[in-house]
Enzyme design. Structure first.
Site, PDB file in Angstrom:
ATOM      1  N   ARG A  59     -17.868 -14.840 -14.653  1.00  0.00           N
ATOM      2  CA  ARG A  59     -17.270 -13.492 -14.598  1.00  0.00           C
ATOM      3  C   ARG A  59     -18.094 -12.557 -13.719  1.00  0.00           C
ATOM      4  O   ARG A  59     -17.611 -11.551 -13.225  1.00  0.00           O
ATOM      5  CB  ARG A  59     -17.076 -12.913 -16.019  1.00  0.00           C
ATOM      6  N   TYR A 112       3.482   1.270  -4.612  1.00  0.00           N
ATOM      7  CA  TYR A 112       3.952   0.127  -5.384  1.00  0.00           C
ATOM      8  C   TYR A 112       4.308   0.564  -6.816  1.00  0.00           C
ATOM      9  O   TYR A 112       3.587   1.367  -7.421  1.00  0.00           O
ATOM     10  CB  TYR A 112       2.865  -0.943  -5.374  1.00  0.00           C
ATOM     11  N   ASP A 184      -3.811   0.501   0.469  1.00  0.00           N
ATOM     12  CA  ASP A 184      -3.209  -0.771   0.054  1.00  0.00           C
ATOM     13  C   ASP A 184      -2.640  -1.407   1.325  1.00  0.00           C
ATOM     14  O   ASP A 184      -1.657  -0.938   1.878  1.00  0.00           O
ATOM     15  CB  ASP A 184      -2.106  -0.502  -0.986  1.00  0.00           C
ATOM     16  N   LYS A 209       0.416 -12.136  -1.636  1.00  0.00           N
ATOM     17  CA  LYS A 209       1.369 -12.061  -0.527  1.00  0.00           C
ATOM     18  C   LYS A 209       0.820 -12.798   0.702  1.00  0.00           C
ATOM     19  O   LYS A 209       0.617 -13.995   0.637  1.00  0.00           O
ATOM     20  CB  LYS A 209       1.708 -10.584  -0.252  1.00  0.00           C
TER      21      LYS A 209
HETATM   22  C1  LIG Z   1       2.702  -7.075  -4.868  1.00  0.00           C
HETATM   23  C2  LIG Z   1       2.051  -5.791  -4.540  1.00  0.00           C
HETATM   24  C3  LIG Z   1       1.070  -5.226  -5.362  1.00  0.00           C
HETATM   25  C4  LIG Z   1       0.681  -5.836  -6.701  1.00  0.00           C
HETATM   26  O1  LIG Z   1       0.085  -7.078  -6.540  1.00  0.00           O
HETATM   27  P1  LIG Z   1       0.100  -8.235  -7.669  1.00  0.00           P
HETATM   28  O2  LIG Z   1      -0.656  -9.313  -7.017  1.00  0.00           O
HETATM   29  O3  LIG Z   1       1.535  -8.566  -7.942  1.00  0.00           O
HETATM   30  O4  LIG Z   1      -0.572  -7.670  -8.870  1.00  0.00           O
HETATM   31  C5  LIG Z   1       0.455  -4.053  -4.959  1.00  0.00           C
HETATM   32  N1  LIG Z   1       0.795  -3.453  -3.800  1.00  0.00           N
HETATM   33  C6  LIG Z   1       1.745  -3.952  -2.994  1.00  0.00           C
HETATM   34  C7  LIG Z   1       2.078  -3.233  -1.732  1.00  0.00           C
HETATM   35  C8  LIG Z   1       2.403  -5.140  -3.322  1.00  0.00           C
HETATM   36  O5  LIG Z   1       3.344  -5.619  -2.511  1.00  0.00           O
END
Ligand SMILES: *Cc1c(COP(=O)(O)O)cnc(C)c1O
Length: 402
Positions: A59, A112, A184, A209
């Site tokens: 961790r 998001y 982000d 992603k």
């Molecule tokens: C999918 C997504 C998230 C969240 O990510 P997870 O891996 O599903 O927790 C945050 N910001 C954006 C722009 C996303 O597309």
């Protein structure tokens, strides 16, 4: 060889790993272990005291996860990175790190859905307030800052309308007011946009992603430009909340990451071909893509993005029914949320990703009932276009029959 001299294409394959230190294993080994034994009691004492580098417990750090963190640090031009169990774990950890009760967070107009949910929790429980504003000028950003504002949190391009936030403007205003900037960067990946280079303090990804790119992991990454601060986050928020990435997920991500540059090139090339096709389609009303000469924000895209990436949104004739008819007629293209996978995915924001947003607000954000978001995959563009074309024929028949 100095890291600064290496290109991203090389970093994704070599950064942060010396095979000689791992029995010559060419692939990064999977250290599937929860804990690490010490040679003796003194070594354990020294590691806990921070006097000697080395592993303690997974961790707090794991060698497989560390390689991924080093690669992401180099890709985003930062000084340190932390891997999390999901994108949302990265979002929540940085916001908890940066704020205390009563503070204010200034956000881009689109964020998001779960980030929005998190901000609701922070407001209700700790009085940490936020504003969502269109960040299309320095004045607009400046006017929304309050004495309580501690950070500016942005997404660009904004999901699903692909509206851009001018990162240079955000950084300029933030510097004038001593605010931290968090971006982000999920939608572009480090291959197309590097907010830290522009002057942001933190960049985060849903590694679920493009970073992974294979649709089989949920993961998150946070990169910062102050190594000490990143280590502090590791040993406070991350360690104590426990939102860490598993070694196996890091191993899968390292495998996916190796092809990030060539994947992003193909995603973009395919998206450009689909863009040209959609522009020629009579049943398409509007198209949203950053690298489109018709886009009024094209110059912003050129300043901060190397290419347009794989996401295109567009509206079709026939409203909600038209959009659903069109989706149902697709065969190759899958109906699914998420993005950045090898498979081309389509989703209907009004009834899927943004269904929780009140209608009035949703429409103000430009998310109409006929808007569709396409995450262009890695298939042959001609096959995708044939699939879209057949679906438009079906939609056309439905529309004339009414
Ligand atoms: C999918 C997504 C998230 C969240 O990510 P997870 O891996 O599903 O927790 C945050 N910001 C954006 C722009 C996303 O597309």
């Amino acid at each position: 060889m100095k890291r600064n001299n290496l290109h991203q294409d090389t970093i994704v394959i070599h950064e942060g790993y010396e095979d000689a230190q791992h029995h010559g294993s060419l692939a990064v080994p999977l250290y599937q272990t929860s804990t690490f034994s010490f040679d003796n009691a003194l070594q354990g004492e020294r590691r806990f005291a921070g006097e000697e580098a080395g592993n303690i417990y997974s961790r707090l750090g794991n060698p497989t996860v560390s390689v991924l963190e080093e690669r992401m640090t180099a890709l985003e031009n930062g000084e340190g990175a932390l891997a999390f169990g999901s994108g949302m774990a990265a979002v929540s950890s940085i916001l908890v790190h940066l704020t205390k009760a009563g503070d204010h967070i200034l956000c881009s107009r689109g964020i998001y859905g779960c980030t929005f949910g998190l901000l609701g929790i922070m407001k209700e429980k700790y009085g940490i307030t936020h504003n969502l504003i269109a960040m299309n000028s320095e004045e607009a950003i400046e006017q929304a800052i309050t004495p309580k504002t501690v950070c500016i949190y942005v997404e660009t391009p904004i999901n699903p309308t692909m509206e851009l936030v001018d990162l240079h403007a955000v950084v300029k205003v933030a510097n004038r007011h001593g605010l931290r900037v968090v971006v982000d960067n999920t939608f572009t990946s480090p291959y197309l946009q590097n907010p830290l280079t522009i002057g942001a303090d933190f960049v985060l990804h849903s590694a679920t992603k493009y970073i992974n790119g294979h649709g089989d992991v949920i993961a998150g990454i946070l990169v910062g430009k102050d190594r000490e601060e990143m280590e502090k986050i590791r040993l406070t928020v991350q360690k104590d909340f426990g939102a860490i990435m598993s070694p196996f997920d890091a191993w899968l991500l390292l495998r996916g990451l190796k092809t990030l540059p060539i994947r992003m090139e193909r995603h973009t090339a395919n998206a450009e071909k689909l863009l040209a096709y959609l522009q020629s389609q009579k049943l398409v009303e509007s198209i949203y893509y950053p690298y489109d000469m018709n886009n009024p924000q094209f110059s912003i895209a050129q300043r901060q993005m190397r290419a347009g990436g794989g996401l295109i949104s567009f509206t079709v004739q026939g409203g909600k029914q038209g959009a659903q008819t069109f989706m149902d007629a697709l065969e190759l293209i899958k109906i699914a949320v998420s993005l950045g996978d090898a498979e081309t995915l389509i989703q209907h924001p009004a009834t899927m990703t943004h269904s929780a947003v009140p209608e009035q607000e949703r429409l103000e954000m430009g998310i109409t009932d006929s808007l569709l978001r396409l995450s262009v995959g890695l298939e042959h563009a001609d096959d995708l276009i044939a699939d879209l074309d057949a679906a438009f024929t079906t939609l056309h028949q439905k529309l004339v029959a009414h």
